[in-house]
Enzyme design. Sequence first.
Site, PDB file in Angstrom:
ATOM      1  N   ASN A 229     -11.227  -1.479   0.076  1.00  0.00           N
ATOM      2  CA  ASN A 229     -10.148  -1.079   0.975  1.00  0.00           C
ATOM      3  C   ASN A 229      -9.627  -2.128   1.941  1.00  0.00           C
ATOM      4  O   ASN A 229      -9.024  -1.765   2.961  1.00  0.00           O
ATOM      5  CB  ASN A 229     -10.590   0.160   1.765  1.00  0.00           C
TER       6      ASN A 229
ATOM      7  N   CYS B  31     -10.385   1.308  -7.997  1.00  0.00           N
ATOM      8  CA  CYS B  31      -9.470   1.751  -6.943  1.00  0.00           C
ATOM      9  C   CYS B  31      -9.516   0.692  -5.865  1.00  0.00           C
ATOM     10  O   CYS B  31     -10.573   0.135  -5.586  1.00  0.00           O
ATOM     11  CB  CYS B  31      -9.970   3.100  -6.405  1.00  0.00           C
TER      12      CYS B  31
ATOM     13  N   TRP C 104       0.851  -1.179   0.000  1.00  0.00           N
ATOM     14  CA  TRP C 104       0.000   0.000   0.000  1.00  0.00           C
ATOM     15  C   TRP C 104       0.903   1.250   0.000  1.00  0.00           C
ATOM     16  O   TRP C 104       1.877   1.314   0.748  1.00  0.00           O
ATOM     17  CB  TRP C 104      -0.927   0.004   1.235  1.00  0.00           C
TER      18      TRP C 104
ATOM     19  N   ASP D 282     -14.180   1.789  -4.968  1.00  0.00           N
ATOM     20  CA  ASP D 282     -13.057   1.511  -4.059  1.00  0.00           C
ATOM     21  C   ASP D 282     -13.206   0.131  -3.419  1.00  0.00           C
ATOM     22  O   ASP D 282     -14.292  -0.482  -3.464  1.00  0.00           O
ATOM     23  CB  ASP D 282     -13.029   2.620  -2.976  1.00  0.00           C
TER      24      ASP D 282
ATOM     25  N   ASP E  21      -2.337   5.400  -3.418  1.00  0.00           N
ATOM     26  CA  ASP E  21      -2.697   6.491  -2.509  1.00  0.00           C
ATOM     27  C   ASP E  21      -1.508   7.417  -2.288  1.00  0.00           C
ATOM     28  O   ASP E  21      -1.656   8.499  -1.720  1.00  0.00           O
ATOM     29  CB  ASP E  21      -3.174   5.931  -1.160  1.00  0.00           C
TER      30      ASP E  21
ATOM     31  N   LYS F 288     -16.172   6.215  -8.699  1.00  0.00           N
ATOM     32  CA  LYS F 288     -14.867   5.742  -8.222  1.00  0.00           C
ATOM     33  C   LYS F 288     -15.174   4.553  -7.323  1.00  0.00           C
ATOM     34  O   LYS F 288     -15.741   4.718  -6.240  1.00  0.00           O
ATOM     35  CB  LYS F 288     -14.146   6.848  -7.447  1.00  0.00           C
TER      36      LYS F 288
ATOM     37  N   ASP G 159     -15.548  12.322  -2.991  1.00  0.00           N
ATOM     38  CA  ASP G 159     -15.012  11.052  -2.487  1.00  0.00           C
ATOM     39  C   ASP G 159     -15.814  10.583  -1.278  1.00  0.00           C
ATOM     40  O   ASP G 159     -16.971  10.969  -1.073  1.00  0.00           O
ATOM     41  CB  ASP G 159     -13.508  11.229  -2.201  1.00  0.00           C
ATOM     42  N   ASP G 160     -15.197   9.789  -0.461  1.00  0.00           N
ATOM     43  CA  ASP G 160     -15.803   9.121   0.698  1.00  0.00           C
ATOM     44  C   ASP G 160     -16.490  10.126   1.646  1.00  0.00           C
ATOM     45  O   ASP G 160     -16.047  11.270   1.761  1.00  0.00           O
ATOM     46  CB  ASP G 160     -14.664   8.401   1.437  1.00  0.00           C
TER      47      ASP G 160
END
Length: 746
Positions: A488, A534, A201, A486, A556, A484, A374-375
Amino acid sequence: MPLLKTFSSAILALTVSVAVSAQPQITDSRTNFDSTNKVFRLDGGGVSYIFGVNPKGELQQIYWGGRLAATDSFPQAAPQPDWASFDTSYTTTPQEYASWGAGLFVEPALKISLADGDRDLVLHYQSYSEAPDGFDVVLKDIHYEIYVTLHYAIDKESGILARSAIIESREPQAVTVEQAAAASWSLPAGHYTLNYLTGRWAGEWNLTQEKLQPGERVIESRRGSTGHQANPWFAIQSGEASEEQGEVWFGALAWSGSWRITIEQDQLETVRVTGGYNPFDFGYVLHSGERLETPVFYGGYAAHGLGEASRLLHRFELEHILPRTAATASQPLPKPRPVIYNSWEATEFNVNEAGQMALAEKAAVLGIDRFVMDDGWFGQRKDDHAGLGDWYVNQQKFPHGLKPLIDRVHQLGMDFGLWVEPEMVNPDSDLYRQHPEWVLNFPGRPRSEARNQLVLNLARPDVRAYVLSFLDKLLTENDIAFLKWDYNRNWSEPGWDQLPAAEQKRVYVEFTRNLYAILAELRHRHPNVEIESCSGGGGRVDLGILRYTDEVWPSDNTDPFDRLTQQNGFTYAYTPQIMMAWVTDSPHWLNRRSTSLSYRMLSSMQGSLGIGANIANWTPDENALAKRLIAAYHQVQPTIVQGELYRLISPINGSEFSATQTVSKDKRQSVVFVFIHSTQEGHLFPLLKLKGLDPAANYTLSSIEGKTWPGTPQTASGAWWMNHGLEMDMGFRGDFQAAAFRLDRR
Ligand code: DGJ
């Protein structure tokens, strides 16, 4: 002496079979199948790939390399000899798809076990047939009703092959597939350098190069998804690694679940590359009539170094892998990515209507094409502890829903994008409270959280339906141009307790298939929506996900100096078109390194440019510089992201300098980026001998930043730029310096 005798008689057999080969009789134009010698042939670009059925019935690779003349023919494939009594011909012969059985000691493409305990499988050729884009070759076990259909196709321009397999059982008893590759590729004995991509990462895309040694090198992911740590791409170069010289065989596996590629140099120095599902914890039960289809393993050959190998891959990805929207369906290439603004580094979870509108207004002034929130916009999301799974708009942050923000973004002349993480759930969410059984888990055992989240079991039909329906609703109710997407964390406790114990490991296949199915269906229902893959940066980048996504978030880590190395590594496998690169704030949050805005902009302009800084704090000078460079970027973007890339000076291994050049396919334009890390002892920037230009045409060099470099603009022939080279001005020295030039054909 008996050992030696076995070996020498086998050599004799090989010699005899070559000497008495019959004249070829081509019976099929698509496969170029020579039915007399049982030889299949594929030609495309500068490549020929030839394999055939040997007298024992095994499917054997014969040749993979530079294109041969149409008149060249091959005798029937001759199995390799036994190597004494320890390694029989079954293991030394470069089989196209070797099954484990009959004393195979190299990596098998296929390994099974039957319910009665038999685990021996020996595949022999049975038939072939045409397929829409190539042909299929059917193999069958010498005893059981177990069939393998190998699919072959070749791209006529690049010579890149697509190979995959379907394993089918017609046995009355259950058959468990324990290991299934998409393909094995064979190279002749030789001395090779292996190239692959490793990372972590915030540190993805390191080009790792090593001399191929006897034994096996494994690159893999056991994580349920592609992973940051290794990427399913390899390139094997004859001799030393070189950018523009030497033969290279390369490949990329199109799979976004657990995968494995083994690169094996056997005792006779021949090399096999085998790739497909990761056999770790794998087990796919086939009942009578059921099939298991593998991912596609693409493979290519380049005569002129790693540079040519990546240029072939880039064009192939642009033309044949990446999806089109309805608006670009008939275009030969997908459109260059819009320049985006993304709010993540500016606001993190702290998004709201007023703040996002303010950022959008600033972004529009800079010339941004797409504004991405984004988030943080959904459920009870204040930080990463809650909200994933609850895909309704947060009422405190957006009291009137998303519409006012989206309308404002449109009024400002941009389109709107939104962040989602569909496969995940926070235990603190309504979804988890309603459906704790929906996550990957082994009942009664702890569920390991990472970033306070669990992985929804997308293999379950109900979870698949839920994810598709909330995304469809989101896109139907809001004017969203871009998601986007994602992801995670990686898997833990990958149980699927809806299924009988023996079948639970299907999760390794069905999860990823359902992911692809959801993406395909969303694109079908919303044909102009675009999607970014992503996974906390570059954790899900592969040719499988790229069939459904238009771009990726490579890392990132947005430090512009680190990005030079990452972008360098990335481009060995993937086109710069999909390589999103944001300009963020300085000093950078990860390395605490300070760099100028101009350096940051030029670093990001090597890929698909975006801005991710807190532009609310930018000064008028910074705004003006960014605006000017975004406009300059727009003018040359197609050349940068869709042109032919030459990595002139690599930034790896602590290099003081680096440089790249791209040339448009029609050779009308070229763009050059140059970077200095830190000038040492007054070293001047090396002379740059450019590449790929038309030697007879004249090109005018000018600065992209609009700087006045001594001696520019300057017009000279392509031959001059390539042979005499581009000399940087002596003033180009210092720490974290950057410059960019365009050459336009006159
Ligand atoms: C990880 C991504 O890589 C970031 O860009 C950002 O979207 C965060 N997730 C949001 O949680």
